[in-house]
Design an enzyme around this catalytic site. Structure first.
Site, short mmCIF file in Angstrom:
data_model
loop_
_atom_site.label_atom_id
_atom_site.label_comp_id
_atom_site.label_asym_id
_atom_site.label_seq_id
_atom_site.Cartn_x
_atom_site.Cartn_y
_atom_site.Cartn_z
N HIS A 151 -20.37 -4.73 -39.80
CA HIS A 151 -21.50 -4.32 -38.95
C HIS A 151 -22.80 -4.61 -39.69
O HIS A 151 -22.88 -4.47 -40.91
CB HIS A 151 -21.42 -2.82 -38.63
CG HIS A 151 -22.25 -2.42 -37.45
ND1 HIS A 151 -23.59 -2.16 -37.56
CD2 HIS A 151 -21.93 -2.29 -36.15
CE1 HIS A 151 -24.06 -1.85 -36.36
NE2 HIS A 151 -23.08 -1.92 -35.48
N ASP A 165 -15.51 -1.37 -32.08
CA ASP A 165 -14.61 -2.21 -31.28
C ASP A 165 -13.19 -2.25 -31.81
O ASP A 165 -12.31 -2.87 -31.18
CB ASP A 165 -15.17 -3.64 -31.23
CG ASP A 165 -16.50 -3.66 -30.50
OD1 ASP A 165 -17.49 -4.14 -31.08
OD2 ASP A 165 -16.54 -3.15 -29.37
C1 SDX Z 1 -21.12 -4.41 -32.07
O1 SDX Z 1 -25.74 -4.10 -33.77
C2 SDX Z 1 -25.03 -3.18 -33.18
O2 SDX Z 1 -25.36 -2.03 -33.23
C3 SDX Z 1 -23.82 -3.68 -32.40
C4 SDX Z 1 -22.86 -2.61 -31.86
C5 SDX Z 1 -23.51 -1.82 -30.76
O3 SDX Z 1 -23.05 -0.70 -30.53
O4 SDX Z 1 -24.42 -2.37 -30.07
O5 SDX Z 1 -22.47 -1.76 -32.92
C6 SDX Z 1 -21.63 -3.26 -31.26
O6 SDX Z 1 -21.51 -5.52 -31.81
C7 SDX Z 1 -20.19 -4.13 -33.22
C8 SDX Z 1 -19.83 -5.43 -34.02
C9 SDX Z 1 -18.70 -6.14 -33.26
N1 SDX Z 1 -18.44 -7.50 -33.88
C10 SDX Z 1 -17.29 -7.72 -34.55
O7 SDX Z 1 -16.43 -6.88 -34.82
C11 SDX Z 1 -17.11 -9.19 -34.95
C12 SDX Z 1 -16.67 -9.28 -36.42
N2 SDX Z 1 -17.82 -8.85 -37.25
C13 SDX Z 1 -18.72 -9.82 -37.75
O8 SDX Z 1 -18.83 -11.00 -37.08
C14 SDX Z 1 -19.94 -9.25 -38.45
O9 SDX Z 1 -19.51 -8.26 -39.25
C15 SDX Z 1 -21.10 -8.77 -37.59
C16 SDX Z 1 -21.55 -9.81 -36.61
C17 SDX Z 1 -20.72 -7.54 -36.85
C18 SDX Z 1 -22.25 -8.46 -38.55
O10 SDX Z 1 -22.67 -9.65 -39.09
P1 SDX Z 1 -23.87 -9.69 -40.17
O11 SDX Z 1 -24.50 -8.38 -40.35
O12 SDX Z 1 -24.74 -10.84 -39.82
O13 SDX Z 1 -23.12 -9.93 -41.50
P2 SDX Z 1 -22.73 -11.35 -42.06
O14 SDX Z 1 -22.15 -12.17 -40.96
O15 SDX Z 1 -23.89 -11.87 -42.81
O16 SDX Z 1 -21.53 -10.95 -43.05
C19 SDX Z 1 -21.81 -10.53 -44.38
C20 SDX Z 1 -20.63 -11.03 -45.18
C21 SDX Z 1 -20.33 -12.53 -44.97
O17 SDX Z 1 -19.71 -13.00 -46.14
P3 SDX Z 1 -20.70 -13.87 -47.18
O18 SDX Z 1 -21.28 -15.02 -46.38
O19 SDX Z 1 -21.75 -12.89 -47.66
O20 SDX Z 1 -19.75 -14.32 -48.28
O21 SDX Z 1 -19.43 -10.34 -44.76
C22 SDX Z 1 -18.50 -11.27 -44.20
C23 SDX Z 1 -19.27 -12.54 -43.89
O22 SDX Z 1 -18.42 -13.67 -43.98
N3 SDX Z 1 -17.98 -10.66 -42.99
C24 SDX Z 1 -16.71 -10.70 -42.62
C25 SDX Z 1 -16.68 -9.97 -41.42
N4 SDX Z 1 -17.90 -9.54 -41.10
C26 SDX Z 1 -18.71 -9.97 -42.09
N5 SDX Z 1 -15.62 -11.27 -43.17
C27 SDX Z 1 -14.46 -11.10 -42.49
N6 SDX Z 1 -14.32 -10.40 -41.34
C28 SDX Z 1 -15.42 -9.83 -40.77
N7 SDX Z 1 -15.29 -9.16 -39.63
#
Ligand code: SDX
Length: 433
Positions: A309, A367
């Site tokens: 998140h 989720d």
């Molecule tokens: C919702 O914003 C809100 O409030 C949203 C929400 C709401 O109520 O409105 O809470 C609802 O959208 C919840 C999130 C649902 N999405 C997912 O579950 C999809 C999987 N999660 C990711 O795609 C990700 O965690 C996000 C999109 C939720 C957050 O992305 P960020 O904050 O941009 O973080 P990032 O992509 O920069 O990740 C940071 C690091 C990265 O690694 P590095 O590049 O630093 O090496 O963490 C890793 C990412 O690769 N990472 C994950 C991961 N999420 C982040 N690695 C594996 N699995 C994951 N799920």
């Protein structure tokens, strides 16, 4: 209003040193007010993804990502999930305070008596293929609402804004339920005023004209709780979309349609569908390590859906309540050995012990467990995000309402870091290399 603007931030670059005012919130980080930065310093800030940017002032929802805290108008989400119900939560988000009995009864009555759709709207559904994703349908139908309810699109009229607010909260369950009925080829079921909000939604989804339908109280309580947990969440992507659309003066129905479109993405509200499909693909606990390895592999675009998140760097408090609810609902339904729930619990346990997830502070989000409950209720995965949109409609509207009532609000218009070509002359085709 912010508590005060007593501090300043000193910003030095080149031959300039600027004193920028700071403001302190009632909770959370201080902000540096950069509204005059471009005028004073001829520079922009650069923050794609808005990781360090407060785009507005709001008093509706507060998230502390480090503590894993979520407050709706100051009330902790776990208390509201346990003690309140969704329409009372709607009242709190919209009007800021816990209602007394008379105010709550009046609000519930106004919502209950506006759940029907204009009969002509049936024809919108008929224009879609039967296999259309329900998100495509509700996005279209919601946008079309402005063509049916002309008497509540003048955003300068507080009374019309209030009417549009009640209409959207009241009609969204009907819109979403009918998208489901259309996808399964069953007749639309009309709303019933003798049922509470969640029970009415369930009967519109699962009743058929051929027999009486009795709502299972376990499921309607769980449905109501899922609505509460999804109601609002500060300035997430879809809420920011609604605010930006509303800042141009677009009508409220169009703004909410924009929010629905943004929520659809798998990185946002689409994650609940993607998460259950991932859990089913994993299938058994012995295959979990394979998927954990893929999630950690930089060369593999796979991510653990329902994990991570932007704000929460601790447990998402909604995921905690949702996990408890999943245990309760599946237990009461006699399916506590649901293989998908077992995979989810083991995946969570393994991931939370894995250094990759620990270091990156990746925890289950809202989720991760919601789809397991919705699946147990009988919903197909394609209905998961529409249900999220149904619940989030009140949050989108509350945030839109707050912005519309702010006398200082302006159209949102970000700038950019331009890295394209500088000015160059056109060359006639016969003179090109
Ligand atoms: C919702 O914003 C809100 O409030 C949203 C929400 C709401 O109520 O409105 O809470 C609802 O959208 C919840 C999130 C649902 N999405 C997912 O579950 C999809 C999987 N999660 C990711 O795609 C990700 O965690 C996000 C999109 C939720 C957050 O992305 P960020 O904050 O941009 O973080 P990032 O992509 O920069 O990740 C940071 C690091 C990265 O690694 P590095 O590049 O630093 O090496 O963490 C890793 C990412 O690769 N990472 C994950 C991961 N999420 C982040 N690695 C594996 N699995 C994951 N799920």
């Amino acid at each position: 209003m912010p508590t005060d603007a007593f501090k300043t931030a000193k910003l030095s670059f080149g031959d300039k040193t600027l004193d920028l005012p700071m403001q302190s919130p009632t909770a959370g980080p201080d902000v540096i007010d950069i509204r005059k930065l471009y005028a004073l310093g001829d520079v922009f800030t650069y923050d794609p993804g808005f990781t360090s940017t407060a785009a507005c002032e709001s008093a509706i929802t507060y998230i502390d990502g480090d503590k894993g805290e979520l407050l709706y108008r100051g009330y902790p989400i776990d208390q509201l999930a346990e003690k309140s119900h969704f329409l009372e939560v709607c009242y709190i988000l919209l009007y800021g305070e816990l209602p007394d009995t008379a105010k709550l009864d009046d609000f519930v009555s106004r919502v209950t008596n506006h759940t029907m759709l204009h009969e002509q709207m049936h024809f919108f559904y008929r224009g879609f293929r039967r296999d259309a994703h329900p998100m495509a349908i509700i996005c279209g139908v919601q946008g079309a609402m402005s063509s049916f309810y002309h008497d509540s699109i003048d955003i300068s009229d507080p009374w019309q804004r209030e009417v549009a607010t009640i209409r959207m909260i009241a009609k969204m369950p009907t819109i979403v339920a009918w998208a489901y009925k259309y996808s399964v080829g069953q007749p639309f079921i009309y709303p019933r005023n003798d049922l509470d909000y969640a029970s009415n939604f369930l009967q519109m989804c699962f009743a058929v004209p051929a027999e009486d339908y009795v709502v299972n109280p376990i499921l309607s309580r769980a449905m109501d709780r899922i609505f509460t947990l999804h109601a609002d969440h500060e300035q997430n992507a879809s809420t920011s979309t609604v605010r930006l659309a509303g800042s141009s003066g677009a009508n409220p129905f169009a703004c909410i349609a924009a929010g629905i479109a943004c929520l659809w993405g798998p990185a946002h509200g689409g994650a609940n569908q993607a998460c259950l499909e991932m859990l089913r693909e994993i299938g058994t606990v012995d295959r979990i390590p394979e998927y954990i390895a893929r999630a950690k592999d930089k060369d593999d675009p796979f991510r653990l859906m329902g994990f991570g998140h932007r704000v929460y760097k601790n447990f998402d408090p909604r995921a905690k309540v949702m996990k408890e609810s999943a245990d309760e609902v599946l237990g009461l339904l006699g399916i506590e050995n649901n293989p998908t729930l077992q995979v989810a619990k083991e995946l969570e346990r393994i991931a939370l012990e894995d250094p990759y997830f620990v270091e990156k502070k990746l925890y289950p989000n809202v989720d991760f467990y919601s789809g397991i409950i919705l699946d147990a209720m009988g919903f197909p995965t394609s209905m998961f995000t529409p249900i999220f949109a149904l619940a989030r409609t009140v949050g989108w509207i509350a945030q839109w309402k707050e912005m519309m009532e702010d006398p200082t609000q302006k159209i949102g218009r970000p700038r950019q870091l331009y890295t394209g070509e500088t000015s160059r002359d056109y060359v006639d085709i016969e003179n090109r290399a």
